[in-house]
Design a protein around this motif. Structure first.
Motif, PDB file in Angstrom:
ATOM      1  N   ILE A   1       0.841  -1.201   0.000  1.00 10.32           N
ATOM      2  CA  ILE A   1       0.000   0.000   0.000  1.00 10.32           C
ATOM      3  C   ILE A   1       0.880   1.256   0.000  1.00 10.32           C
ATOM      4  N   THR A   2       1.967   1.216   0.757  1.00 12.32           N
ATOM      5  CA  THR A   2       2.886   2.362   0.773  1.00 12.32           C
ATOM      6  C   THR A   2       3.520   2.567  -0.601  1.00 12.32           C
ATOM      7  N   TYR A   3       3.967   1.473  -1.242  1.00 15.69           N
ATOM      8  CA  TYR A   3       4.502   1.575  -2.603  1.00 15.69           C
ATOM      9  C   TYR A   3       3.465   2.168  -3.549  1.00 15.69           C
ATOM     10  N   PHE A   4       2.208   1.755  -3.367  1.00 12.91           N
ATOM     11  CA  PHE A   4       1.127   2.240  -4.226  1.00 12.91           C
ATOM     12  C   PHE A   4       0.976   3.753  -4.103  1.00 12.91           C
ATOM     13  N   TYR A   5       0.948   4.247  -2.863  1.00  8.87           N
ATOM     14  CA  TYR A   5       0.794   5.689  -2.654  1.00  8.87           C
ATOM     15  C   TYR A   5       1.995   6.473  -3.162  1.00  8.87           C
ATOM     16  N   LEU A   6       3.183   5.824  -3.185  1.00 12.46           N
ATOM     17  CA  LEU A   6       4.374   6.468  -3.721  1.00 12.46           C
ATOM     18  C   LEU A   6       4.447   6.379  -5.237  1.00 12.46           C
ATOM     19  N   GLY A   7       3.492   5.635  -5.855  1.00  4.04           N
ATOM     20  CA  GLY A   7       3.445   5.525  -7.313  1.00  4.04           C
ATOM     21  C   GLY A   7       4.339   4.443  -7.885  1.00  4.04           C
ATOM     22  N   ASP A   8       4.902   3.554  -7.034  1.00  4.96           N
ATOM     23  CA  ASP A   8       5.764   2.466  -7.522  1.00  4.96           C
ATOM     24  C   ASP A   8       4.903   1.214  -7.675  1.00  4.96           C
ATOM     25  N   PHE A   9       4.186   1.103  -8.822  1.00  9.90           N
ATOM     26  CA  PHE A   9       3.166   0.072  -8.979  1.00  9.90           C
ATOM     27  C   PHE A   9       3.767  -1.330  -9.121  1.00  9.90           C
ATOM     28  N   SER A  10       4.929  -1.457  -9.744  1.00  3.74           N
ATOM     29  CA  SER A  10       5.547  -2.772  -9.902  1.00  3.74           C
ATOM     30  C   SER A  10       5.861  -3.390  -8.544  1.00  3.74           C
ATOM     31  N   LYS A  11       6.465  -2.611  -7.654  1.00  4.90           N
ATOM     32  CA  LYS A  11       6.773  -3.121  -6.316  1.00  4.90           C
ATOM     33  C   LYS A  11       5.497  -3.376  -5.519  1.00  4.90           C
ATOM     34  N   ALA A  12       4.463  -2.563  -5.741  1.00  2.55           N
ATOM     35  CA  ALA A  12       3.193  -2.772  -5.039  1.00  2.55           C
ATOM     36  C   ALA A  12       2.599  -4.123  -5.406  1.00  2.55           C
ATOM     37  N   VAL A  13       2.551  -4.439  -6.706  1.00  2.00           N
ATOM     38  CA  VAL A  13       1.995  -5.729  -7.148  1.00  2.00           C
ATOM     39  C   VAL A  13       2.811  -6.889  -6.592  1.00  2.00           C
ATOM     40  N   ALA A  14       4.139  -6.773  -6.667  1.00  3.08           N
ATOM     41  CA  ALA A  14       5.003  -7.855  -6.182  1.00  3.08           C
ATOM     42  C   ALA A  14       4.784  -8.114  -4.698  1.00  3.08           C
ATOM     43  N   SER A  15       4.661  -7.052  -3.906  1.00  3.07           N
ATOM     44  CA  SER A  15       4.463  -7.207  -2.469  1.00  3.07           C
ATOM     45  C   SER A  15       3.075  -7.767  -2.165  1.00  3.07           C
ATOM     46  N   PHE A  16       2.044  -7.298  -2.895  1.00  2.10           N
ATOM     47  CA  PHE A  16       0.695  -7.843  -2.696  1.00  2.10           C
ATOM     48  C   PHE A  16       0.654  -9.337  -3.020  1.00  2.10           C
ATOM     49  N   GLN A  17       1.328  -9.744  -4.075  1.00  2.00           N
ATOM     50  CA  GLN A  17       1.326 -11.163  -4.451  1.00  2.00           C
ATOM     51  C   GLN A  17       1.977 -12.018  -3.377  1.00  2.00           C
ATOM     52  N   LYS A  18       3.042 -11.524  -2.750  1.00  2.00           N
ATOM     53  CA  LYS A  18       3.656 -12.255  -1.646  1.00  2.00           C
ATOM     54  C   LYS A  18       2.687 -12.347  -0.472  1.00  2.00           C
ATOM     55  N   GLY A  19       1.935 -11.264  -0.222  1.00  2.00           N
ATOM     56  CA  GLY A  19       0.933 -11.305   0.841  1.00  2.00           C
ATOM     57  C   GLY A  19      -0.150 -12.316   0.546  1.00  2.00           C
ATOM     58  N   ALA A  20      -0.617 -12.369  -0.715  1.00  2.00           N
ATOM     59  CA  ALA A  20      -1.665 -13.317  -1.091  1.00  2.00           C
ATOM     60  C   ALA A  20      -1.195 -14.757  -0.904  1.00  2.00           C
ATOM     61  N   GLU A  21       0.047 -15.038  -1.298  1.00  2.00           N
ATOM     62  CA  GLU A  21       0.592 -16.387  -1.120  1.00  2.00           C
ATOM     63  C   GLU A  21       0.648 -16.766   0.359  1.00  2.00           C
ATOM     64  N   THR A  22       1.010 -15.795   1.195  1.00  2.00           N
ATOM     65  CA  THR A  22       1.089 -16.060   2.633  1.00  2.00           C
ATOM     66  C   THR A  22      -0.290 -16.359   3.212  1.00  2.00           C
ATOM     67  N   PHE A  23      -1.292 -15.517   2.899  1.00  2.00           N
ATOM     68  CA  PHE A  23      -2.641 -15.723   3.435  1.00  2.00           C
ATOM     69  C   PHE A  23      -3.253 -17.024   2.920  1.00  2.00           C
ATOM     70  N   LYS A  24      -2.978 -17.353   1.672  1.00  2.00           N
ATOM     71  CA  LYS A  24      -3.496 -18.609   1.111  1.00  2.00           C
ATOM     72  C   LYS A  24      -2.887 -19.801   1.832  1.00  2.00           C
ATOM     73  N   LYS A  25      -1.617 -19.700   2.163  1.00  2.00           N
ATOM     74  CA  LYS A  25      -0.908 -20.795   2.829  1.00  2.00           C
ATOM     75  C   LYS A  25      -1.482 -21.045   4.223  1.00  2.00           C
ATOM     76  N   ILE A  26      -1.832 -19.978   4.949  1.00  2.00           N
ATOM     77  CA  ILE A  26      -2.356 -20.145   6.311  1.00  2.00           C
ATOM     78  C   ILE A  26      -3.880 -20.182   6.326  1.00  2.00           C
ATOM     79  N   GLN A  27      -4.516 -20.187   5.119  1.00  2.00           N
ATOM     80  CA  GLN A  27      -5.973 -20.291   4.967  1.00  2.00           C
ATOM     81  C   GLN A  27      -6.708 -19.139   5.655  1.00  2.00           C
ATOM     82  N   ASP A  28      -6.167 -17.937   5.520  1.00  2.00           N
ATOM     83  CA  ASP A  28      -6.819 -16.725   6.025  1.00  2.00           C
ATOM     84  C   ASP A  28      -7.625 -16.102   4.884  1.00  2.00           C
TER      85      ASP A  28
END
Length: 656
Positions: A95-122
């Motif tokens: 979200i911080t990357y997003f507000y700073l306008g760095d969209f590539s890093k924002a997507v990469a970080s969100f995808q890592k978050g999604a993988e983590t939540f999927k792994k722990i079934q959240d």
């Protein structure tokens, strides 16, 4: 129109019930080293403290400091093994990357978050992350991708009964319909979300939604209604003292007046936008505000001030990598220099604007495709009822005719069976021979097609007869080129020249296959490859650098071999850049898988700015791999690249 991304609401995966005291940044940072060698309880306390301070900085729009502390807390949570907090850290950083306008890093970080939540079934964390990934795609103009992620998020929110965040996803789905100019459906989704926001008394989300409704009115030319909506949004933002919301509403009001050519009325709104953007350090908002003010100065015949503002905005747009903003800034500078009677400078920015048009045309094409998809769906919906009524009528007629057909069918079937039985033996034998021959030819065709195209692309081409263009947010592009090719080639016979190029490119092919890098094409003595397509790969950025180093090592060895036998030898430049691209196949004959976009042009400039025997990479790629073990980097400073201006570059070597 300014700031399309500002109308997007990011769903935060907030921590609940943390009562840990917020320490000053220096105190917390000093405790990290101690915590690494103490028990888990102390590590958790320090991690929670770091996270809370980082969140405080994010809430107050002090983004660089928040990133530093989120990274520290992430390492501690990973050490503890707390998957929920690891996912939260990735999302807040994104979200911080997003507000700073760095969209590539924002997507990469969100995808890592999604993988983590999927792994722990959240499911809630996963749904929030999917919604946020949709937001980033929305801001980049990849609307169909955004819509797919919003729908996945909405389904999960509905499954777990989270009505508040379900309303956010519905709000975002409405924004996609608004992008497709389907304003009727957009307002239906907005109304559903508005009812929930009002019930929950959520003022921040209400401000976002009211602003989106105002944008629909603006696009429809309903200026009075648009003004009332934008003003209501600004009132909420001022009351909450939320600068992100204030920037959103102020820019919308500025756009409203600019659209009506009321430039003196638009100017104060953009000026306030710039002041708030400077306070929170948002490069995207700073760039947009500077260019907007410059355009107004030009309209008011203050051309010197227009040049200053637009040049500042263009520099910031280059930092955030926004092609549309750079195009807008170049157009403003072209018009202003032209009005000042400076044709040389005007021509320079005119040519830059035309170059940027190529990338923007790709985005425009994607928008047209999306509009066609929506129109197709609306047509299907409109004729659904007519088809149903017609089906009922046909069913009755078919029942009457069926009985007559059955009787005739029995007679025909008996005759047909007799005929088939006669030739069945011969036919079966013929089929066996034919299938064997077809299999041999099919295997040859498959091997040839897979040698030309990636397997996934080849399968799509065989299935549909064409391949849809695909957008990728982060792909690495490698270019090579032989130095003084013409002069060296003149010392060889045509046969020797072809054999030498074949030897080099054959070696490059094997190296690319080793590191899972996709060869795109060769153009004369140039070789082009890409990492991260057609499938995203966490190691693609590192692998393509390793491939480039091995290619240069091969060329060095080849030069030595040729010199020992008295043959001419080629020296090679090699450059790599990373960023968003579009990939696909064009034409109907002699298919070739290719990539397009500003990233490709920049990669070519990185290669031409290198020196023989070295691997030259952009500063953008360096930021992604700088923490990787095994690499040694040499900063070259800001190097001038034709058509791109000053670009930060690094030489990279492999640590022995």
């Amino acid at each position: 129109m300014m700031k399309p991304w500002m109308c997007i609401w990011l769903t935060l995966c907030l921590m609940n019930g943390l009562a840990v005291k917020l320490y000053a940044q220096t105190t917390v940072t000093q405790k990290v080293t101690i915590a690494e060698n103490r028990d888990e309880t102390l590590n958790r306390k320090v991690a929670d403290s770091l996270f809370n301070v980082a969140t405080h900085y994010q809430d107050t729009q002090v983004y660089p400091q928040s990133l530093v502390l989120y990274e520290k807390s992430l390492k501690l949570y990973q050490q503890i093994g707390d998957g929920k907090k690891v996912g939260d850290c990735f999302n807040y950083m994104a979200i911080t990357y997003f507000y700073l306008g760095d969209f590539s890093k924002a997507v990469a970080s969100f995808q890592k978050g999604a993988e983590t939540f999927k792994k722990i079934q959240d499911k809630k964390g996963l749904a929030s992350t999917l919604n946020n990934i949709g937001n980033v795609y929305n801001s980049q103009g990849s609307y169909l991708n955004a819509l797919a992620h919003y729908k996945q998020a909405a389904a999960l929110f509905e499954e777990i009964g989270d009505t508040g965040n379900l309303a956010v996803a519905i709000h975002n789905i409405g924004s996609i319909y608004a992008r497709a100019k389907d304003y009727s459906n957009a307002m239906k989704y907005y109304d559903k979300a508005y009812a929930v926001y009002q019930k929950e008394k959520n003022q921040e989300r209400t401000a976002q939604l009211v602003n989106a409704i105002g944008d629909v009115y603006l696009k429809q030319g309903k200026y009075n209604k648009a003004f009332l909506s934008f003003r209501k949004s600004l009132q909420i933002a001022d009351k909450k003292q939320d600068k992100q919301l204030q920037i959103m509403a102020l820019s919308s009001l500025g756009d409203l007046y600019f659209e009506q050519s009321a430039y003196t009325q638009a100017l104060p709104y953009y000026t306030r936008c710039l002041a708030y953007a400077n306070e929170i350090g948002s490069l995207q908002s700073q760039a947009e505000s500077q260019i907007a003010i410059g355009r107004i100065r030009h309209q008011l015949a203050n051309h010197k001030d227009a040049v200053t503002k637009c040049r500042n905005g263009l520099q910031l747009a280059g930092k955030v990598g926004s092609v549309s903003l750079k195009k807008r800034g170049c157009d403003c500078l072209y018009q202003s220099y032209k009005a000042l009677g400076n044709p040389r400078q005007a021509l320079q920015y005119y040519e830059q604007a035309n170059t940027l048009d190529d990338s923007l045309n790709l985005a425009a094409t994607a928008n047209q495709v999306m509009s066609m998809e929506f129109q197709k769906q609306q047509l299907v919906d409109s004729i659904a009822y007519v088809r149903k009524a017609h089906t009922v009528e046909l069913k009755h007629k078919e029942e009457v005719q069926q009985k007559e057909k059955q009787r005739n069918l029995i007679i025909i079937s008996l005759g047909f069976i007799l005929l088939v039985a006669t030739g069945l033996g011969w036919q079966l034998n013929y089929v066996r021979r034919s299938r064997a021959a077809l299999k041999v030819e099919k295997d040859r065709s498959e091997a040839l097609l897979l040698n030309i195209l990636p397997e996934e692309i080849a399968e799509e081409l065989k299935e549909k007869g064409h391949v849809n263009a695909r957008e990728y947010n982060l792909v690495s592009i490698l270019f090579t080129d032989f130095k003084s090719f013409t002069q060296t080639a003149e010392q060889m016979t045509p046969q020797q020249l072809v054999e030498e190029i074949h030897t080099c490119f054959k070696a490059f092919d094997l190296i690319a296959e080793k590191y899972q890098v996709e060869k795109i094409k060769t153009i004369g003595d140039a070789y082009m490859a890409a990492g991260g397509i057609p499938h995203a790969d966490d190691r693609s950025l590192t692998n393509i650098v390793l491939a480039g180093l091995e290619m240069q090592a091969f060329m060095t060895q080849r030069v030595g071999e040729n010199q020992r036998v008295g043959r001419p030898a080629f020296e090679m430049r090699l450059g790599i850049h990373a960023g968003p691209i579009v990939a696909g196949i064009v034409g109907v004959k002699k298919f070739q898988y290719d990539v397009w976009g500003d990233t490709v042009n920049t990669a070519s400039r990185i290669e031409s700015s290198g020196i023989p025997g070295k691997v030259n990479i952009s500063e953008t790629l360096y930021e992604f791999i700088k923490h990787e073990n095994g690499f040694l980097f040499e900063y070259r400073g800001q190097v001038h690249a034709k058509g791109k201006g000053e670009i930060g570059m690094y030489f990279v070597e492999k640590v022995v």
